[in-house]
Design an enzyme around this catalytic site. Sequence first.
Site, short mmCIF file in Angstrom:
data_model
loop_
_atom_site.label_atom_id
_atom_site.label_comp_id
_atom_site.label_asym_id
_atom_site.label_seq_id
_atom_site.Cartn_x
_atom_site.Cartn_y
_atom_site.Cartn_z
N ALA A 73 0.85 -1.20 0.00
CA ALA A 73 0.00 0.00 0.00
C ALA A 73 0.88 1.24 0.00
O ALA A 73 1.99 1.22 0.52
CB ALA A 73 -0.91 0.00 1.22
N ASP A 74 0.36 2.28 -0.60
CA ASP A 74 1.03 3.57 -0.54
C ASP A 74 -0.01 4.66 -0.76
O ASP A 74 -1.05 4.41 -1.35
CB ASP A 74 2.15 3.69 -1.58
CG ASP A 74 3.18 4.71 -1.15
OD1 ASP A 74 2.97 5.91 -1.40
OD2 ASP A 74 4.18 4.32 -0.52
#
Length: 197
Positions: A73-74
């Site tokens: 995730a980012d």
Amino acid sequence: MAPANPGLIILASSSPWRRQLMRQLQIKFEATSPDVDETAQPQETPIALARRLAITKAQSVAEMWPEAIVIGADQVADVNGIILGKPGTRENAKKQLRQQSGQSVLFHSGLCVCAPGFDEPLATVETVTTRFRELSDAQIERYVQAEDVTATAGSIKSEGLGITLVEAIESSDPSALVGLPLIALRRFLEQAGVDLP
């Protein structure tokens, strides 16, 4: 590090906030920090950057643990198409907050899941629209002194004092603003064969 056991779930993130969100799903997981360059590529849009970084983080960890289910995730903050990354310093955080004052800011949360049974990683981007209040320099100064936001995209922690900086938040998944869209993650994990409550 030893190879992963089948069924192991790994969160490819060093963020304590993402780990906290993962605990809401009540599943056993481990967390590791992927070593990924987060610099945007020339002409890369904020959404494309969020997606690419989530995929890159998941794939880099999945290469080390090919039998694991890996979650990457980012998050990328987007002010009128301009990418705001992690400020790194308090002075940069103040500049970012001045830039967002009175603006509608898009927070793009990229999500990727790699699993042994997938032909290709599953990936998506959830976007949250956040309308900032008009912020005075004094308000920004107090906030930056009270909350360490140097490692947070756009210098805001909505799960903390940052909620006081906004007028409204619009999203189909509130967890996306913290950086891990749990609704999409639930779908991806179910496709990977994870039984959720």
